[in-house]
Design an enzyme around this catalytic site. Structure first.
Site, PDB file in Angstrom:
ATOM      1  N   ASP A  34      -2.000  10.915  -2.314  1.00 57.04           N
ATOM      2  CA  ASP A  34      -2.277   9.831  -3.267  1.00 57.04           C
ATOM      3  C   ASP A  34      -2.477  10.359  -4.672  1.00 57.04           C
ATOM      4  OD1 ASP A  34      -2.944   8.424  -0.610  1.00 57.04           O
ATOM      5  OD2 ASP A  34      -2.848   6.855  -2.136  1.00 57.04           O
TER       6      ASP A  34
ATOM      7  N   ARG B 168       0.842  -1.194   0.000  1.00 60.75           N
ATOM      8  CA  ARG B 168       0.000   0.000   0.000  1.00 60.75           C
ATOM      9  C   ARG B 168       0.878   1.245   0.000  1.00 60.75           C
ATOM     10  NH1 ARG B 168       1.812   1.793   3.993  1.00 60.75           N
ATOM     11  NH2 ARG B 168       0.643   3.711   3.747  1.00 60.75           N
TER      12      ARG B 168
ATOM     13  N   ARG C 112      -7.399  -0.511  -6.971  1.00 61.09           N
ATOM     14  CA  ARG C 112      -7.686   0.648  -6.104  1.00 61.09           C
ATOM     15  C   ARG C 112      -7.642   1.901  -6.996  1.00 61.09           C
ATOM     16  NH1 ARG C 112      -4.412   1.134  -0.713  1.00 61.09           N
ATOM     17  NH2 ARG C 112      -6.311   2.209  -0.058  1.00 61.09           N
TER      18      ARG C 112
HETATM   19  O1  MRU Z   1      -4.796   3.281   2.003  1.00 62.07           O
HETATM   20  P1  MRU Z   1      -3.309   3.480   1.986  1.00 62.07           P
HETATM   21  O2  MRU Z   1      -2.637   2.945   3.205  1.00 62.07           O
HETATM   22  O3  MRU Z   1      -2.689   2.984   0.706  1.00 62.07           O
HETATM   23  O4  MRU Z   1      -3.134   5.055   2.009  1.00 62.07           O
HETATM   24  C1  MRU Z   1      -1.864   5.606   1.949  1.00 62.07           C
HETATM   25  C2  MRU Z   1      -1.849   7.064   2.121  1.00 62.07           C
HETATM   26  O5  MRU Z   1      -2.857   7.704   2.261  1.00 62.07           O
HETATM   27  C3  MRU Z   1      -0.512   7.745   2.044  1.00 62.07           C
HETATM   28  O6  MRU Z   1      -0.513   8.904   2.815  1.00 62.07           O
HETATM   29  C4  MRU Z   1      -0.205   8.121   0.582  1.00 62.07           C
HETATM   30  O7  MRU Z   1      -0.339   6.994  -0.241  1.00 62.07           O
HETATM   31  C5  MRU Z   1       1.139   8.683   0.426  1.00 62.07           C
HETATM   32  S1  MRU Z   1       2.385   7.457   0.706  1.00 62.07           S
HETATM   33  C6  MRU Z   1       3.913   8.109   0.466  1.00 62.07           C
END
Ligand code: MRU
Length: 347
Positions: A237, A46, A89
């Protein structure tokens, strides 16, 4: 031991299986597309940049054993793998960036033999991994300039080694500031419902010897009111052309609180997180996840009335007006974002 979240090893994708942390550091080998898709879906791997690398390696995984005799047949299989991985996702731009780079590699090498194209595809996925290592260190370099000795920093989710290849974006800034000799205190918001803050970030920061304090998500306001937070550092993201930034659910409320308490709020992300085709945050697709993540403790112990309705968005969008600066591998971007993003981000 040096951690690497994702790599290509023995003809498989090797990931740190994050569903085991902080209890165990376990690696998982993924030898087929379906297990990679599943691993992405349930967050064994993730974090936006790590998803970009996983997706790119996944495309190679999807075609490496193909019996395609010509470019046309290989392209059909590659497109199928891309479509499949794209359905895992929707929010992290990097995942799609990884997929697009792989498609471009294929299209740019039409005239080559299938075996040669496959080699180039693996090379491209590996290049994405290497580029992330460099990008994160550059983010760290630029971001550390904004951090003072003795700063108390609040962060959410996990934006470190585990969300990238081996360093981090927002956490990379913290690591870099520490390498510069600055003493920092980091507060980590636990990040309901999947607890990336408490499970992953506290584990990572403790390993790095950083002074870390865990808080529940609803304690952030109190900390700010007490004057105990000097800066907020988060990842992203997907960032729209005007600077609106999607990140883990709860980020927006931190930005609103930061604004009220006059605390600088920084977003850290590589250029591959920017989506310049999207004008503003309204165009960002926000993933909604199963209600059971909220009603049950890791799908086990029930925490809510049976059958209750649940709203479980995985991300929210922070409007650019609440962001003090965006720290990227290309430099620091400030308002007016529309103009400065266009100038700096060349993707
Ligand atoms: O749902 P996740 O754990 O994949 O979400 C990750 C995040 O929100 C992070 O802050 C984002 O991907 C930046 S990671 C460098």
């Amino acid at each position: 031991m040096k951690l690497q979240t994702i790599s290509w090893s023995k003809n498989k994708i090797k990931i740190i299986d994050q569903s085991w942390l902080p209890l165990k550091l376990k690696y998982l080998d993924l030898g087929d597309l379906k297990s990679l898709w599943q691993a992405i879906k349930v967050l064994k791997v993730r974090g936006a940049p790590a998803l970009g690398a996983a997706a790119a390696l996944g495309v190679y995984l999807g075609v490496k054993d193909s019996r395609a005799a010509n470019f046309r047949d290989l392209r059909i299989q590659l497109d199928k793998a891309i479509l499949y991985l794209a359905s895992s996702r929707p929010t992290a731009r990097n995942l799609f960036y990884g997929l697009e780079r792989m498609r471009r590699t294929l299209l740019n090498n039409k005239e080559k033999r299938v075996t040669q194209i496959k080699k180039l595809l693996l090379q491209e996925a590996r290049a994405i991994i290497e580029e992330d290592k460099i990008a994160c260190r550059r983010i760290g370099f630029y971001g550390a300039k904004l951090i003072q000795d003795q700063d108390a920093i609040l962060t959410i989710c996990n934006t470190g080694i585990l969300a990238t290849i081996d360093y981090g974006t927002a956490l990379g800034v913290i690591y870099s500031a520490k390498e510069d000799g600055k003493a920092l205190k980091v507060f980590v918001s636990e990040t309901r419902p999947l607890m990336q803050g408490s499970r992953l970030t506290t584990w990572e920061l403790k390993r790095k010897g950083i002074d870390v304090t865990l808080i529940c998500d609803n304690m952030a306001a109190t900390l700010m009111q007490q004057g105990r937070i000097r800066k907020i550092l988060v990842g992203a993201d997907r960032i729209a052309a005007n600077g609106d930034s999607a990140n883990k659910i709860g980020t927006y409320s931190l930005a609103v609180l930061a604004h009220y308490h006059k605390i600088p709020f920084y977003v850290a992300a590589p250029a591959s997180t920017f989506d310049l085709k999207i004008k503003n945050g309204r165009g960002i697709i926000i993933e909604e996840r199963p209600g059971q993540e909220v009603t049950r403790m890791f799908f086990k112990q029930r925490l809510a009335a049976r059958g209750v309705k649940v709203f479980n968005p995985a991300f929210d969008v922070t409007p650019h007006g609440l962001i003090s600066a965006i720290i990227t591998d290309q430099g620091i971007i400030r308002s007016p974002y529309q103009v400065s993003i266009k100038k700096l981000i060349k993707r």
